[in-house]
Design a protein around this motif. Sequence first.
Motif, PDB file in Angstrom:
ATOM      1  N   LEU A  30       0.812  -1.215   0.000  1.00  0.00           N
ATOM      2  CA  LEU A  30       0.000   0.000   0.000  1.00  0.00           C
ATOM      3  C   LEU A  30       0.847   1.267   0.000  1.00  0.00           C
ATOM      4  N   GLY A  31       2.117   1.127   0.365  1.00  0.00           N
ATOM      5  CA  GLY A  31       2.982   2.301   0.454  1.00  0.00           C
ATOM      6  C   GLY A  31       2.623   3.187   1.620  1.00  0.00           C
ATOM      7  N   LEU A  76       9.093   6.065  -5.961  1.00  0.00           N
ATOM      8  CA  LEU A  76       8.546   5.022  -6.826  1.00  0.00           C
ATOM      9  C   LEU A  76       8.096   5.625  -8.152  1.00  0.00           C
ATOM     10  N   GLY A  77       7.401   6.734  -8.089  1.00  0.00           N
ATOM     11  CA  GLY A  77       6.965   7.391  -9.313  1.00  0.00           C
ATOM     12  C   GLY A  77       8.138   7.760 -10.202  1.00  0.00           C
ATOM     13  N   GLU A  78       9.191   8.284  -9.606  1.00  0.00           N
ATOM     14  CA  GLU A  78      10.373   8.662 -10.396  1.00  0.00           C
ATOM     15  C   GLU A  78      11.015   7.444 -11.051  1.00  0.00           C
ATOM     16  N   ARG A  79      11.042   6.309 -10.337  1.00  0.00           N
ATOM     17  CA  ARG A  79      11.607   5.095 -10.926  1.00  0.00           C
ATOM     18  C   ARG A  79      10.804   4.640 -12.149  1.00  0.00           C
ATOM     19  N   LEU A  80       9.512   4.936 -12.127  1.00  0.00           N
ATOM     20  CA  LEU A  80       8.645   4.549 -13.236  1.00  0.00           C
ATOM     21  C   LEU A  80       8.589   5.604 -14.342  1.00  0.00           C
ATOM     22  N   GLY A  81       9.322   6.704 -14.147  1.00  0.00           N
ATOM     23  CA  GLY A  81       9.361   7.747 -15.167  1.00  0.00           C
ATOM     24  C   GLY A  81       8.341   8.843 -14.985  1.00  0.00           C
ATOM     25  N   ILE A  82       7.702   8.901 -13.817  1.00  0.00           N
ATOM     26  CA  ILE A  82       6.728   9.960 -13.511  1.00  0.00           C
ATOM     27  C   ILE A  82       7.473  11.115 -12.845  1.00  0.00           C
TER      28      ILE A  82
END
Length: 241
Positions: free
Chosen positions: A186-187, A216-222
């Motif tokens: 859930l983070g 996490l978002g940055e790792r996914l490119g967000i």
Amino acid sequence: MQLMIAAAPPLRQMACGAQLPIANAAYRIENGVLCALPMPPALRGGAMLLTGAAGPFSPETAAVVVQECRRRRYGTVIVPFPAAELTEALAQPLHRSGIALWVHEKCAYTAPGARVLVCTALSGGDIENRLSACCRAFGPDRIVLDLQRLRMDFPLPCPTGEGIPLTDEQLAALQTGRQIFFSRELGARYFTYRRGGETRFVLLDDGDTLHRKIALGERLGIHRGLLTLPECADILRDLTG
């Protein structure tokens, strides 16, 4: 990550201290009329954030929004709630005026050129799987993380996934003396307690959990996110320092 802070005019000074762009949560639309809270005449820049809307919407509604954006030099209009008719009405006029539009995830189809707000506050599922699925659906560059701070109390079991929002004081009273855990799925942090013969489940975000969601978002490119005041006031320095 490029963060923006959503704040009503009375909280603008607090938001300015973080030296981030501000989304002015001072507007709503009622029967096609743009209504605004009092704010300084000289206020300029950032974004217009709509806090509510009730139809009908028309080209005239969109024209008034564009006019206010030009007057205040807003570069973005944010509609964080589902309002398909409104976002569809705004999409083309804003695009022609060079003003960005951010829409709720459910309204992404109404404005193909708009950025999509994806809420990171989950009561079930897996946040990495959810964000990965959104990246596949919209493309990571189109996504803005809606970094809502989760502080909710749920019954167990909870088939609806809907809980009761907690104030700072209520949360502090409930978590005192209890062991708090972190859910990677859930983070968020969580703990349980007993009340009236039933087990209750509390989910909460703090500076660390929101920072993990940003990472996490940055790792996914967000690369974009939206924070809200006053709910993040006490952890703003942790997230922007």
